[in-house]
Design a protein around this motif. Sequence first.
Motif, PDB file in Angstrom:
ATOM      1  N   LYS A  22      34.816  17.887  30.632  1.00 19.50           N
ATOM      2  CA  LYS A  22      34.197  16.829  29.836  1.00 19.50           C
ATOM      3  C   LYS A  22      35.220  15.896  29.191  1.00 19.50           C
ATOM      4  N   GLU A  23      36.470  16.297  29.201  1.00 20.47           N
ATOM      5  CA  GLU A  23      37.495  15.485  28.552  1.00 20.47           C
ATOM      6  C   GLU A  23      37.893  14.331  29.472  1.00 20.47           C
ATOM      7  N   LYS A  24      36.980  13.385  29.618  1.00 22.72           N
ATOM      8  CA  LYS A  24      37.154  12.308  30.590  1.00 22.72           C
ATOM      9  C   LYS A  24      38.047  11.172  30.092  1.00 22.72           C
ATOM     10  N   ASP A  25      38.227  11.069  28.782  1.00 22.65           N
ATOM     11  CA  ASP A  25      38.983   9.941  28.245  1.00 22.65           C
ATOM     12  C   ASP A  25      40.477  10.223  28.129  1.00 22.65           C
ATOM     13  N   THR A  26      40.884  11.422  28.476  1.00 20.85           N
ATOM     14  CA  THR A  26      42.287  11.782  28.364  1.00 20.85           C
ATOM     15  C   THR A  26      43.085  11.102  29.470  1.00 20.85           C
ATOM     16  N   PRO A  27      44.161  10.418  29.125  1.00 15.70           N
ATOM     17  CA  PRO A  27      44.928   9.704  30.151  1.00 15.70           C
ATOM     18  C   PRO A  27      45.690  10.648  31.083  1.00 15.70           C
ATOM     19  N   ILE A  28      46.117  10.080  32.190  1.00 14.84           N
ATOM     20  CA  ILE A  28      46.980  10.820  33.106  1.00 14.84           C
ATOM     21  C   ILE A  28      48.383  10.867  32.502  1.00 14.84           C
ATOM     22  N   LEU A  29      48.987  12.031  32.558  1.00 11.72           N
ATOM     23  CA  LEU A  29      50.349  12.188  32.046  1.00 11.72           C
ATOM     24  C   LEU A  29      51.331  11.997  33.196  1.00 11.72           C
ATOM     25  N   TYR A  30      52.380  11.209  32.943  1.00 16.08           N
ATOM     26  CA  TYR A  30      53.404  10.948  33.961  1.00 16.08           C
ATOM     27  C   TYR A  30      54.774  11.372  33.442  1.00 16.08           C
ATOM     28  N   PHE A  31      55.505  12.102  34.265  1.00 15.77           N
ATOM     29  CA  PHE A  31      56.875  12.505  33.954  1.00 15.77           C
ATOM     30  C   PHE A  31      57.685  12.400  35.242  1.00 15.77           C
ATOM     31  N   GLU A  32      58.415  11.300  35.383  1.00 14.54           N
ATOM     32  CA  GLU A  32      59.162  11.044  36.614  1.00 14.54           C
ATOM     33  C   GLU A  32      58.224  11.175  37.819  1.00 14.54           C
ATOM     34  N   ASP A  33      58.479  12.117  38.733  1.00 11.12           N
ATOM     35  CA  ASP A  33      57.662  12.250  39.939  1.00 11.12           C
ATOM     36  C   ASP A  33      56.408  13.098  39.718  1.00 11.12           C
ATOM     37  N   LEU A  34      56.234  13.610  38.500  1.00 14.00           N
ATOM     38  CA  LEU A  34      55.131  14.510  38.192  1.00 14.00           C
ATOM     39  C   LEU A  34      53.995  13.759  37.501  1.00 14.00           C
ATOM     40  N   SER A  35      52.758  13.957  37.994  1.00 11.10           N
ATOM     41  CA  SER A  35      51.581  13.410  37.318  1.00 11.10           C
ATOM     42  C   SER A  35      50.570  14.527  37.092  1.00 11.10           C
ATOM     43  N   ILE A  36      49.929  14.514  35.907  1.00 10.74           N
ATOM     44  CA  ILE A  36      48.955  15.537  35.537  1.00 10.74           C
ATOM     45  C   ILE A  36      47.684  14.821  35.110  1.00 10.74           C
ATOM     46  N   ASN A  37      46.638  14.984  35.884  1.00 11.80           N
ATOM     47  CA  ASN A  37      45.389  14.254  35.654  1.00 11.80           C
ATOM     48  C   ASN A  37      44.313  15.215  35.153  1.00 11.80           C
ATOM     49  N   MET A  38      43.929  15.056  33.866  1.00 10.79           N
ATOM     50  CA  MET A  38      42.924  15.937  33.292  1.00 10.79           C
ATOM     51  C   MET A  38      41.532  15.694  33.880  1.00 10.79           C
ATOM     52  N   VAL A  39      41.231  14.444  34.222  1.00 11.43           N
ATOM     53  CA  VAL A  39      39.901  14.117  34.733  1.00 11.43           C
ATOM     54  C   VAL A  39      39.629  14.834  36.047  1.00 11.43           C
ATOM     55  N   SER A  40      40.548  14.721  36.984  1.00 10.77           N
ATOM     56  CA  SER A  40      40.373  15.374  38.291  1.00 10.77           C
ATOM     57  C   SER A  40      40.993  16.770  38.328  1.00 10.77           C
ATOM     58  N   ARG A  41      41.690  17.125  37.233  1.00  5.90           N
ATOM     59  CA  ARG A  41      42.389  18.417  37.140  1.00  5.90           C
ATOM     60  C   ARG A  41      43.316  18.616  38.334  1.00  5.90           C
ATOM     61  N   THR A  42      44.110  17.610  38.596  1.00  7.80           N
ATOM     62  CA  THR A  42      45.065  17.676  39.694  1.00  7.80           C
ATOM     63  C   THR A  42      46.485  17.458  39.174  1.00  7.80           C
ATOM     64  N   VAL A  43      47.416  18.099  39.837  1.00  5.28           N
ATOM     65  CA  VAL A  43      48.840  17.920  39.548  1.00  5.28           C
ATOM     66  C   VAL A  43      49.505  17.472  40.839  1.00  5.28           C
ATOM     67  N   LYS A  44      50.304  16.417  40.752  1.00  9.57           N
ATOM     68  CA  LYS A  44      50.966  15.900  41.939  1.00  9.57           C
ATOM     69  C   LYS A  44      52.454  15.707  41.684  1.00  9.57           C
ATOM     70  N   VAL A  45      53.231  15.965  42.714  1.00  8.75           N
ATOM     71  CA  VAL A  45      54.662  15.662  42.710  1.00  8.75           C
ATOM     72  C   VAL A  45      54.909  14.703  43.866  1.00  8.75           C
ATOM     73  N   LYS A  46      55.349  13.492  43.513  1.00  9.91           N
ATOM     74  CA  LYS A  46      55.544  12.432  44.516  1.00  9.91           C
ATOM     75  C   LYS A  46      54.254  12.233  45.331  1.00  9.91           C
ATOM     76  N   ASP A  47      53.123  12.218  44.622  1.00 10.00           N
ATOM     77  CA  ASP A  47      51.794  12.004  45.207  1.00 10.00           C
ATOM     78  C   ASP A  47      51.318  13.150  46.099  1.00 10.00           C
ATOM     79  N   LYS A  48      52.050  14.263  46.091  1.00  8.30           N
ATOM     80  CA  LYS A  48      51.629  15.431  46.867  1.00  8.30           C
ATOM     81  C   LYS A  48      50.927  16.418  45.931  1.00  8.30           C
TER      82      LYS A  48
END
Length: 234
Positions: free
Chosen positions: A125-151
């Motif tokens: 339900k936490e849909k308003d939380t932004p995506i966190l970015y750290f260099e090549d790492l992204s953490i998306n709470m909405v989709s609950r996905t973690v990516k490194v260099k888009d992988k």
Amino acid sequence: MKDKILVVDDEWNMRNLIKIHLSKINVDINEAKTGKEAIQMLDKTTYNLLILDIMLPDIDGWEVCTTVRETKNVPILMLTARSDIKDRVHGLNIGADDYLTKPFAPVELVARVTALIRREKMINKEKDTPILYFEDLSINMVSRTVKVKDKPIGLTPKEFDILYLIASQPKRVFTREMILDKIWATNEMRELRAIDTHVKNIREKLRNSGFSYNPIKTVWGIGYRFFNTEEDKT
């Protein structure tokens, strides 16, 4: 809409017993007798919870859990006739979220199932939380996905929750007790060592993906904090 639960056990009596106990809450229950059947059903249907017996006639619950975790974040409650802590630690290592030892009390089954589904709903339900970015790492709470260099990186639900919690407050040190209080339900099995196991898994998965540094730093004698590249790489 009812929550959907997949119960995987080769014994009809156990599947029926679980259905009777869970009839007290508003859920739809599907059943699988084997591990391969469960994997096929999970590929076709989205479930809110997987209740998975370890001892199955074809492939065991460990293998099912490992296979599911390659592509899905569905919460997994494992059933076992053994109370050996090695089994529980192994389950956490491969992606289980909680354990229930046979024979179990009906109220405990209902409580653990309810807690796992409720926590997953609250997180989603936490849909308003932004995506966190750290260099090549992204953490998306909405989709609950973690990516490194888009992988995409396959983290378990608890691994994702721990990583997001620590990364969302990168200057804060989290004790193991704080992490348990924020992520584990009050009626779940709560072991401090489980935190270390999950953190180890997060580090290994990100390292194997080619991420350039360890994202979770150990603060000896206290707990963990996020690795701040600006402060920690200097």
